[in-house]
Structure formats: C-alpha cells, structure tokens
Design a protein around this motif. Structure first.
Motif, PDB file in Angstrom:
ATOM      1  N   THR A   9      -3.121  11.841  -5.161  1.00 22.40           N
ATOM      2  CA  THR A   9      -3.573  11.739  -3.767  1.00 22.40           C
ATOM      3  C   THR A   9      -2.597  10.903  -2.952  1.00 22.40           C
ATOM      4  O   THR A   9      -2.667  10.880  -1.723  1.00 22.40           O
ATOM      5  N   THR A  10      -1.695  10.180  -3.630  1.00 23.50           N
ATOM      6  CA  THR A  10      -0.738   9.303  -2.945  1.00 23.50           C
ATOM      7  C   THR A  10       0.655   9.518  -3.516  1.00 23.50           C
ATOM      8  O   THR A  10       0.823   9.658  -4.727  1.00 23.50           O
ATOM      9  N   GLU A  11       1.643   9.546  -2.644  1.00 26.06           N
ATOM     10  CA  GLU A  11       3.044   9.560  -3.064  1.00 26.06           C
ATOM     11  C   GLU A  11       3.619   8.166  -2.826  1.00 26.06           C
ATOM     12  O   GLU A  11       3.532   7.629  -1.716  1.00 26.06           O
ATOM     13  N   ARG A  12       4.163   7.556  -3.878  1.00 25.30           N
ATOM     14  CA  ARG A  12       4.711   6.204  -3.757  1.00 25.30           C
ATOM     15  C   ARG A  12       6.222   6.266  -3.582  1.00 25.30           C
ATOM     16  O   ARG A  12       6.937   6.702  -4.487  1.00 25.30           O
ATOM     17  N   PHE A  13       6.720   5.838  -2.431  1.00 24.06           N
ATOM     18  CA  PHE A  13       8.156   5.673  -2.176  1.00 24.06           C
ATOM     19  C   PHE A  13       8.459   4.248  -2.596  1.00 24.06           C
ATOM     20  O   PHE A  13       8.132   3.295  -1.899  1.00 24.06           O
ATOM     21  N   LEU A  43      11.664  -0.161  -2.051  1.00 20.63           N
ATOM     22  CA  LEU A  43      12.609   0.303  -1.032  1.00 20.63           C
ATOM     23  C   LEU A  43      13.715  -0.703  -0.730  1.00 20.63           C
ATOM     24  O   LEU A  43      14.718  -0.356  -0.114  1.00 20.63           O
ATOM     25  N   LEU A  68       5.299  -1.138  13.162  1.00 18.84           N
ATOM     26  CA  LEU A  68       3.905  -0.711  13.016  1.00 18.84           C
ATOM     27  C   LEU A  68       3.483   0.224  14.154  1.00 18.84           C
ATOM     28  O   LEU A  68       2.357   0.696  14.169  1.00 18.84           O
ATOM     29  N   ARG A  84       5.692   2.813  15.327  1.00 16.92           N
ATOM     30  CA  ARG A  84       6.493   4.045  15.272  1.00 16.92           C
ATOM     31  C   ARG A  84       7.427   4.195  16.486  1.00 16.92           C
ATOM     32  O   ARG A  84       7.783   5.305  16.843  1.00 16.92           O
ATOM     33  N   ILE A 143      -5.269  -8.326   6.842  1.00 15.85           N
ATOM     34  CA  ILE A 143      -3.976  -8.523   7.501  1.00 15.85           C
ATOM     35  C   ILE A 143      -4.090  -7.958   8.911  1.00 15.85           C
ATOM     36  O   ILE A 143      -4.067  -6.738   9.111  1.00 15.85           O
ATOM     37  N   ILE A 175       6.475   2.260   0.339  1.00 17.47           N
ATOM     38  CA  ILE A 175       5.624   2.985   1.285  1.00 17.47           C
ATOM     39  C   ILE A 175       4.781   3.963   0.484  1.00 17.47           C
ATOM     40  O   ILE A 175       5.309   4.699  -0.363  1.00 17.47           O
ATOM     41  N   PHE A 176       3.473   3.938   0.706  1.00 14.15           N
ATOM     42  CA  PHE A 176       2.570   4.906   0.093  1.00 14.15           C
ATOM     43  C   PHE A 176       2.197   5.936   1.161  1.00 14.15           C
ATOM     44  O   PHE A 176       1.767   5.572   2.260  1.00 14.15           O
ATOM     45  N   ARG A 177       2.375   7.203   0.826  1.00 11.13           N
ATOM     46  CA  ARG A 177       1.952   8.290   1.722  1.00 11.13           C
ATOM     47  C   ARG A 177       0.687   8.895   1.143  1.00 11.13           C
ATOM     48  O   ARG A 177       0.734   9.539   0.088  1.00 11.13           O
ATOM     49  N   GLY A 178      -0.437   8.665   1.799  1.00  9.70           N
ATOM     50  CA  GLY A 178      -1.735   9.060   1.245  1.00  9.70           C
ATOM     51  C   GLY A 178      -2.290  10.311   1.892  1.00  9.70           C
ATOM     52  O   GLY A 178      -2.280  10.449   3.111  1.00  9.70           O
ATOM     53  N   ALA A 228      -0.793  -5.764  -1.185  1.00 11.18           N
ATOM     54  CA  ALA A 228      -1.117  -5.653   0.243  1.00 11.18           C
ATOM     55  C   ALA A 228      -0.829  -4.242   0.738  1.00 11.18           C
ATOM     56  O   ALA A 228       0.178  -3.641   0.365  1.00 11.18           O
ATOM     57  N   VAL A 285      -0.696  -2.111   4.466  1.00  2.90           N
ATOM     58  CA  VAL A 285      -0.737  -2.196   5.935  1.00  2.90           C
ATOM     59  C   VAL A 285      -0.466  -0.800   6.492  1.00  2.90           C
ATOM     60  O   VAL A 285       0.573  -0.194   6.188  1.00  2.90           O
ATOM     61  N   PRO A 286      -1.390  -0.266   7.305  1.00  5.16           N
ATOM     62  CA  PRO A 286      -1.193   1.099   7.822  1.00  5.16           C
ATOM     63  C   PRO A 286      -0.014   1.175   8.782  1.00  5.16           C
ATOM     64  O   PRO A 286       0.166   0.317   9.634  1.00  5.16           O
ATOM     65  N   LEU A 287       0.793   2.211   8.634  1.00  3.89           N
ATOM     66  CA  LEU A 287       1.944   2.453   9.510  1.00  3.89           C
ATOM     67  C   LEU A 287       1.647   3.508  10.566  1.00  3.89           C
ATOM     68  O   LEU A 287       2.499   3.808  11.393  1.00  3.89           O
ATOM     69  N   ASP A 288       0.446   4.079  10.532  1.00  2.00           N
ATOM     70  CA  ASP A 288       0.105   5.143  11.485  1.00  2.00           C
ATOM     71  C   ASP A 288      -1.073   4.789  12.372  1.00  2.00           C
ATOM     72  O   ASP A 288      -1.580   5.653  13.087  1.00  2.00           O
ATOM     73  N   ARG A 289      -1.520   3.532  12.294  1.00  8.43           N
ATOM     74  CA  ARG A 289      -2.598   3.052  13.181  1.00  8.43           C
ATOM     75  C   ARG A 289      -3.878   3.883  13.047  1.00  8.43           C
ATOM     76  O   ARG A 289      -4.658   3.964  13.993  1.00  8.43           O
ATOM     77  N   GLU A 343       0.787   6.916   6.207  1.00 10.82           N
ATOM     78  CA  GLU A 343       1.652   6.043   5.415  1.00 10.82           C
ATOM     79  C   GLU A 343       1.221   4.581   5.538  1.00 10.82           C
ATOM     80  O   GLU A 343       0.734   4.157   6.591  1.00 10.82           O
ATOM     81  N   LEU A 376       2.596   0.537   4.367  1.00 10.98           N
ATOM     82  CA  LEU A 376       3.556  -0.349   3.716  1.00 10.98           C
ATOM     83  C   LEU A 376       2.803  -1.129   2.647  1.00 10.98           C
ATOM     84  O   LEU A 376       1.728  -1.679   2.904  1.00 10.98           O
TER      85      LEU A 376
END
Lengths: 161, 161
Positions: free
Chosen positions: A35-39, A42, A82, A84, B21, B54-57, B78, B80-84, B133, B135
């Motif tokens: 359900t999640t892709e971990r990058f 980094l 945060l 974009r 956070i 970065i996790f893309r869920g 931790a 933290v959402p990157l897409d609000r 996504e 962080l």
C-alpha cells in the motif's frame, strides 16, 4: 552587486553541496503490503542531536540580493517544502581559506528538497510566490553556525529560469 | 471486526503515543533577519542512524480494516504529509504483556504530522482521498520491527468525523 544566474536544481549539479530530496530517480521499494512505496534514505543525516522543525518563510521577490551565506560545520541541514511551491537554493563552494567562493543558485520545484552537507555555505531559506512552510531536519549543537558577508555588495538574482 | 471510532488528532489525545508535528501551539521564533519563523524542535528524534525517506501511500477507502499493528522498539518514526491532505493515525497502548490493547484512531489534518515514540504500536501508513506523499524520519537499525495480528478479525473504521 554582481548578477547571479539561476539553474534548475538537479542531483548532478547539487552533488558538491549535498543531496536533492526527491522521489524522481530515488531507490524505492514497496512496504506495508504494497500500500506504500518507500523512497528510501534520500540523504545522509549527520550530527549529534537531530531536530525536526517547521520553517515558515516569507516570499522573496526579484531582484533578490545575496549579501551573505552561512554554514553549519557540525551537522547536515535538510529542507523539504510542505506547500509544493518552487523555492531558491543558493550555495557556495569553500575556497582554500575556507571562505565561500562564487555562489551557485538553483531553482527547486515544489517536489524537491535539499540536504546541505555539513560545512556547506548556503543562503538562508528563500521562499517564493507566497508564505511557505518547510520541514527542516537539522541538529542542536553549539558552535554550529558561521556567517560570511560578501564584500562589494555581494550578488543579485535578477531573474528565474 | 469491532468498530473503531475516529477522533480529531490533538496533542493532548496523542501524548501517550508520541508527538503531533504542527505549527499550531508550537514554540517559534524569528530567524534569518525575520524572513523565516522557526517552529522549533517539534518532536524528539530517537535512534541510532537517522534516515530521511519519502513514503508514497495509496489511499484507503471506508470501511478500513485494522487487522494488525507494528512497532519499532529502538527508534522514533515521524510522518509529515507533503500534500496537505488529511490522513489516518491508528495507535494502540501496550498492555502489561507488551501486546497492543484496544486501538485509538485519529484523523490528522493535512497540516499535522506525527512522531511515534519508540515502541509505540501503530498501523502502517493510511493515506486518504488520493495517492499522497509523506516525509518520514526514522532509523536504520536491525531488530527494530515487531508486528502483531489482532485476533477475531481485528477492528474496522466505518466512518470519519
């Protein structure tokens, strides 16, 4: 003030100064039942006591003077947007005497963060367009800030790519 | 599956599990000639080798089964959402035998991240609405993952606040 050109931010161009934090081109793998892709991993995180903070930056408007740079010799410092929105990254190499050389400026997309390697000269946060927030991962350490004022009025960014 | 209610995420409600956070209510001060406000040191970062990823869920849709939880005994983690976008936080206290008790579910706004304290049982990332996504600041350590499957089919989130 001397004019300072701005280039798009890329991993290759930024490599002497640290790492670009982005999913494009990063190693990744599925986790959590896919359900999640971990990058993954980094950038290096270097320092003694890691802090997570949010920086809320006021936007700068052209022309943008670059009168000084700073560096943190004892730890890395990562910025991830945060909101974009694009933002500006200004760094400078260290000369043989440790002082900053001619700066380089990069336009980061809203999907790109950076991590400054320890001791990398950089300008403080330059948000663009609107008040913008950044997640910052850095380090609480005494004697971890040096500042350098450019002579001759420094540099100026007159336009963006 | 037993129904699991969802509450809005607040610092007070989440305190037994870690830290929220967010800028609201956080200590802050001006830096960089007051062009930036620093919301400082929002959560402890605990562990041996800090990673930034970065996790893309993928988004979950209701009803959302909560069949298992996991924990990382040796480090904080931790998100933290990157897409609000809003997202779901599901945690559970540790019972006297170390197994998770009844879980608690919180709806986080897109301006709220969390840091799970070391050893805190939590469900893997639950994005909502769209691919999103985050962080992630966690730690590379061996023997840092435990998983627990709930019996009786576990729990289910049937609605959001």
């Amino acid at each position: 003030m001397k004019p300072l050109a701005v280039d798009p931010l890329t991993r290759t161009a930024f490599a002497p100064f640290g790492d670009v934090i982005e999913t494009d081109g990063a190693d990744h793998f599925p986790i959590n039942s896919a359900t999640t892709e971990r990058f993954h991993d980094l950038c290096p995180v270097v320092g003694r006591k890691t802090l997570i903070s949010i920086f809320r930056g006021r936007p700068f408007a052209l022309p943008i003077p670059i009168a000084m740079v700073e560096r943190h010799p004892l730890g890395s410092q990562a910025f991830v947007p945060l909101d974009r929105r694009p933002w500006l990254v200004v760094v400078a190499p260290s000369g043989p005497d440790g002082a900053p050389g001619e700066p380089a400026a990069f336009l980061a997309t809203g999907a790109q963060g950076v991590s400054y390697a320890p001791g990398t000269w950089h300008h403080p946060l330059i948000a663009l367009e609107a008040v913008s927030e950044f997640l910052v991962v850095d380090h609480a350490t005494a004697d971890n800030l040096e500042e350098h004022e450019f002579g001759d009025g420094g540099w100026v960014i007159e336009r963006l790519p």
